[in-house]
Design a protein around this motif. Sequence first.
Motif, short mmCIF file in Angstrom:
data_model
loop_
_atom_site.label_atom_id
_atom_site.label_comp_id
_atom_site.label_asym_id
_atom_site.label_seq_id
_atom_site.Cartn_x
_atom_site.Cartn_y
_atom_site.Cartn_z
N LEU A 241 1.08 -1.08 0.36
CA LEU A 241 0.07 0.23 -0.16
C LEU A 241 1.26 1.04 0.32
CD1 LEU A 241 -2.43 -1.15 2.81
CD2 LEU A 241 -2.99 -1.18 -0.11
N GLN A 242 2.14 1.09 -0.35
CA GLN A 242 3.01 2.27 -0.35
C GLN A 242 3.56 2.37 1.09
OE1 GLN A 242 2.50 5.99 -3.04
NE2 GLN A 242 3.81 5.94 -3.66
N ASN A 243 2.65 2.10 1.62
CA ASN A 243 3.80 2.41 2.88
C ASN A 243 5.08 2.25 3.26
OD1 ASN A 243 2.07 3.37 5.29
ND2 ASN A 243 1.29 1.52 4.75
N PRO A 244 6.39 3.09 3.47
CA PRO A 244 8.28 2.97 3.59
C PRO A 244 7.99 2.30 4.49
CG PRO A 244 7.10 4.93 3.73
CD PRO A 244 5.88 4.13 4.02
N LEU A 245 8.83 0.76 4.63
CA LEU A 245 9.34 -0.13 5.53
C LEU A 245 9.80 0.39 6.32
CD1 LEU A 245 8.22 -3.36 3.34
CD2 LEU A 245 7.00 -2.65 5.65
N PRO A 246 11.18 1.07 5.95
CA PRO A 246 12.28 1.37 6.70
C PRO A 246 11.57 2.27 7.96
CG PRO A 246 13.03 1.01 4.70
CD PRO A 246 11.43 1.20 4.79
N GLU A 247 11.00 2.91 7.21
CA GLU A 247 9.63 4.76 8.38
C GLU A 247 9.34 3.71 8.95
OE1 GLU A 247 10.64 4.75 5.28
OE2 GLU A 247 12.02 6.58 4.93
N LEU A 248 8.38 2.75 9.01
CA LEU A 248 7.67 1.72 10.14
C LEU A 248 8.51 1.37 10.61
CD1 LEU A 248 4.44 1.86 8.87
CD2 LEU A 248 4.95 -0.21 8.07
N ALA A 249 9.24 0.64 10.52
CA ALA A 249 10.00 0.41 11.45
C ALA A 249 10.50 1.27 11.85
CB ALA A 249 11.72 -0.84 10.98
N GLU A 250 10.67 2.30 11.58
CA GLU A 250 11.47 3.60 12.86
C GLU A 250 10.07 3.76 14.17
OE1 GLU A 250 13.22 6.52 11.06
OE2 GLU A 250 14.05 5.51 9.70
N GLN A 251 9.08 3.41 13.75
CA GLN A 251 8.09 3.92 14.55
C GLN A 251 7.36 2.87 14.92
OE1 GLN A 251 5.63 6.43 12.28
NE2 GLN A 251 3.63 6.23 13.47
N CYS A 252 7.12 1.60 14.66
CA CYS A 252 6.70 0.44 15.25
C CYS A 252 7.46 -0.29 15.86
CB CYS A 252 5.57 -0.27 14.29
SG CYS A 252 4.53 1.52 13.42
N GLY A 253 9.40 -1.24 15.03
CA GLY A 253 9.84 -1.60 16.19
C GLY A 253 10.20 -2.85 14.70
N PHE A 254 9.85 -4.03 15.62
CA PHE A 254 9.78 -4.74 15.01
C PHE A 254 8.81 -5.81 13.70
CE2 PHE A 254 13.34 -5.84 18.35
CZ PHE A 254 14.49 -5.95 17.48
N PHE A 255 7.56 -5.26 14.73
CA PHE A 255 6.37 -5.79 14.14
C PHE A 255 5.75 -4.86 13.38
CE2 PHE A 255 7.37 -8.48 17.37
CZ PHE A 255 7.08 -9.44 16.56
N LEU A 256 5.20 -5.33 12.08
CA LEU A 256 3.82 -4.08 11.16
C LEU A 256 2.86 -4.49 11.62
CD1 LEU A 256 4.99 -6.27 7.53
CD2 LEU A 256 5.67 -2.99 8.55
N GLN A 257 2.55 -3.11 12.76
CA GLN A 257 1.54 -2.69 13.21
C GLN A 257 0.45 -2.66 12.46
OE1 GLN A 257 0.80 0.61 16.44
NE2 GLN A 257 3.05 -0.48 17.48
N ARG A 258 -0.85 -3.00 12.72
CA ARG A 258 -2.09 -2.85 11.56
C ARG A 258 -2.26 -1.73 11.81
NH1 ARG A 258 -6.77 -6.41 14.02
NH2 ARG A 258 -7.84 -4.80 15.59
N GLY A 259 -3.07 -0.64 11.13
CA GLY A 259 -3.73 0.56 11.12
C GLY A 259 -2.31 1.74 11.34
N VAL A 260 -1.81 1.64 10.77
CA VAL A 260 -0.21 2.74 11.29
C VAL A 260 0.29 2.59 8.91
CG1 VAL A 260 1.87 2.96 10.92
CG2 VAL A 260 0.27 2.00 12.88
N TYR A 261 -0.10 4.20 9.13
CA TYR A 261 0.46 4.50 7.18
C TYR A 261 0.71 5.67 7.66
CZ TYR A 261 -4.52 1.38 7.40
OH TYR A 261 -4.62 0.44 7.42
N LEU A 262 2.09 5.82 6.91
CA LEU A 262 2.46 6.79 6.42
C LEU A 262 2.80 7.48 5.20
CD1 LEU A 262 5.87 5.13 8.26
CD2 LEU A 262 4.26 6.40 9.75
#
Lengths: 588, 432
Positions: free
Chosen positions: A91-112
């Motif tokens: 869904l075009q969420n940048p994964l490295p930024e997502l990792a910075e924000q949520c840590g190890f797991f892909l938290q649901r409902g977080v869209y960057l």
Amino acid sequence: MDKSTGKVIGITGNMVTVKFDGNIAMNEVGFILVGDQKLKSEVIRINGDTAEMQVFEMTQGVSVGDTVAFSKEMLSVTLGPGLLGQVYDGLQNPLPELAEQCGFFLQRGVYLNALDGEKKWDFTPTVKKGDTLRLADSLGTVPEGIFEHQIMVPFTMPEDEYQVISIAKKGSYTIHDEIAVVKNSKGREYKLTMIFEWPVKRPVKLYAERLKPVDPMVTKVRLIDTLLPVARGGTYCIPGPFGAGKTVLQQITSRHAEVDIVIIAACGERAGEVVETLIEFPELTDPKTGKSLMERTIIICNTSSMPVAAREASVYTAVSLAEYYRQMGLHVLLLADSTSRWAQAMREMSGRLEEIPGEEAFPAYLESVIASFYERAGLVQLHNGKLGSVTIGGTVSPAGGNFEEPVTQATLKVVGAFHGLSRERSDARKYPAIHPLESWSKYEGVIDKKKVTYVTDILFRGEEVNQMMKVVGEEGTSLEDYVIYLKSDFVDYAYLQQNSFDPVDGAVSIERQQYVFDQLFRVTVGEFTLDDKDEARQYFNQLRQLFLDWNGVSWDSDSFKDIEKSIQDKIEEKWNSSDPHAKSFSGK
Amino acid sequence: MRKVYTKIESISGSVITVRAEGIKNGDLAVVTSAHGTSLANVIRLKHDLVSLQVFAGARGISTGDEVRFLGKPMQVSFSDNLLGRIFDGSGKPRDNGPVLEENMIDIGGPSVNPAMRIIPTNMIRTGIPMIDVFNSLVESQKLPIFSVSGEPYNQLLARIALQAEVDLIILGGIGLKYDDYLYFKETLEEGGAMSRTIFFVHTASDPTVEGLLVPDISLAVAEQFALAGKKVLVLLTDMTNFADAMKEIAITMEQVPSNRGYPGDLYSQLASRYEKAVDFKDAGSITVLAATTMPGDDVTHPIPDNTGYITEGQYYLKNGRIEPFGSLSRLKQQVNDKSRDDHRALMDGMIKLYASFNESQEKKSMGFRMSEWDKKLLTYGELFESKMMDLSVNIPLEQALDLGWEILSTCLEPDETGLRSELVKKYWPKEA
């Protein structure tokens, strides 16, 4: 117009049923509000005042009565400078930024945000006040890595002629800064920034003409470039059983392919393989530009354990990005691994919608969906005269390795080349494991077609002799047939097989392929003075060894010339005449 | 206050439906019947109609039985107290120890962000030459053992578990035969590994649906330990039972089957479990070894087929041996260049020779003349099978490599091996 809302009334797996008021559109995006989380979903069926939606997240904890907020927008991607080098989920969420924000797991409902809103880009305008523009015409450029990224009139605006009212001066701007104001024929004004949203399921068709793909897209894999070429703007598929090397072949192609931009869509496959690309690419240099390979790459990664609906979206996300860069007159290669997982995602949804199943429970519209996806590839002439292309290469993972299954069959109908991987070849460690006889290509290669046909014929006859030998033994085979078998075996080892881990043999330039092929061709058309089978086997083994050594030395080295000399001597040693049938085109 | 519902609308297979409001997808409930209580979880919601799968099965449940919703999804306790304990498929103690209710964690959590994974680099040594030399097992790998029923796959798993250098072993048994459960228990106790082992065992005599939870519980616990920096090895046996339990539920729920009755999401379901295998950046790792019995030795059956597309290779167990051809470790390239300089070359060389041996054997059985070379290959093949492939062989990697050279030197000349001369010079056994 107000945005509609609705209430959840049913949940099955990743599909929810929603009762809504107001109007909603097919494929419109809505968010299910669960506690403080918003789960992105897409409308996939509407019936009266209820709608079925596929949820791009896990549905645990959703309950009947939860509110759904519709967005009035279709599932879209953000297009603008800064896409290259990114690693996105489906869904075009940048994964490295997502990792910075949520840590190890892909938290649901977080869209960057897909693009960095802070970064400044050096904008150079290419139009002036009063100019008239069409959709997708360039307003100016910003440098993005090695490319001049064209800032274009958004594709999403109504088709019309636009007059430039103001344009930003040369300088640095963020993607959200206003860089131009344009006016349509009715006088309505539009403020433009560097980015816009594009609905992923709609193909971009803002070009003058779509052309027939002719120029080969060089992959530097001999078997492909010589025997089974792919054209720029064409399509091809790689079906194969597990462990036959589909993903490795795609990884090699993503490194060596002679295109401007590579988009890798890892769709429903192992996370480990994506990690390899993720970690290795930034360290590898692109021989063409001398920069990191990552600068020409975008990775869309929706691995097998990530939510299924987003997997379906990921291939569309990838192809939309490819089309965007094509509009700038660039050649883009999209590698989708694997399209079967995407088809399975469709099957899961279709099952939940309780549609009448087709073959192997795939939905009846499978073929048309696959066809319309591959049709988004193509070589096009833009309005400014430039050429751009999107080439699509998709792997297929057929159940049980059986090519008769629906996804492989539907894909074969629409692609221009078929690179079928075979279990026997991969078991025998013959890589790339593309079966040279069962595969085909409709595109023109760089090597004289007549010669290629001649060699393919040798391969075919060699295979026949080999089958026969299994029944009657070596004793019962004539010397003449045996030599054909040896020749086919020689072609296979000396040319078709390629060691992708070898620094030289791993990627072979077109010039070298043509050069080596000519020598190889001489061997295949030769009629040699050989007394018995033992002598013949020894002779071809020696030739094979020479060619293998030849493949291992670099193109412009002295040893290349030395080995070439030895090969010529070796050929002369037993040379008698060349096959009279081949004289007409062999030129020797 | 949790509401209690006493009217069950329908019962079909192990799925019951009740009318209830405010229920969340995935929530847990307790069903109390004349035959005891069982956990159940919500698998479908439609208006106020809630479908639940009852873990103990619906047999004997009456329409008037009590359903009490717990308002939370399935959870499992996580602490060091788990070590050495044995639980059943729904997390209840099987070993008469206390029930653990502290620090409850959700099971089946979200997947790991690929950006937080690293490329694995550590070999897990097992002492089995067919694994260590030819298809090295790598930390964080997910690897099934494809086998026909009746093969000693559980013995193999137990042996790997005992010999592997890991901090923690979690055994997830799905439809495990009671005898095999006892075998695991005894073997690990004898080997002194019980104190670093956790059992989640669903046996063949337990209700089928309960087995569905085992992989999720085992992996959720493993994940927590891995995040705490531990190297965890998870054994799942047998994943075919897991897939069959899923099929059962899917058919009860009247889902459209895709292939031989299995649900269309079989791939995604298996993948979401196997993909839990991970090497975390700056933390521990999870390695998953699973047994997959192939119905009728058919590798194209949907379960092994889908598994093969997900996992990083497979060990193919046949006739009590790990077959060198069907077996594959996709990650071996990451580790076998760091062990010893002859490892890769010997691995390829010996397998190529073994392939030629198979051809010679085929020729022999067809009655063709045997050349000198064929005869040499036949001796080689026999030695290879008895000294290397036999599962009872238990030697460290280095010794196994030396053994390889010894086998080569007893039946072949150096230039017949196809190995580079410098390696031959270094490792070829000197005449005594």
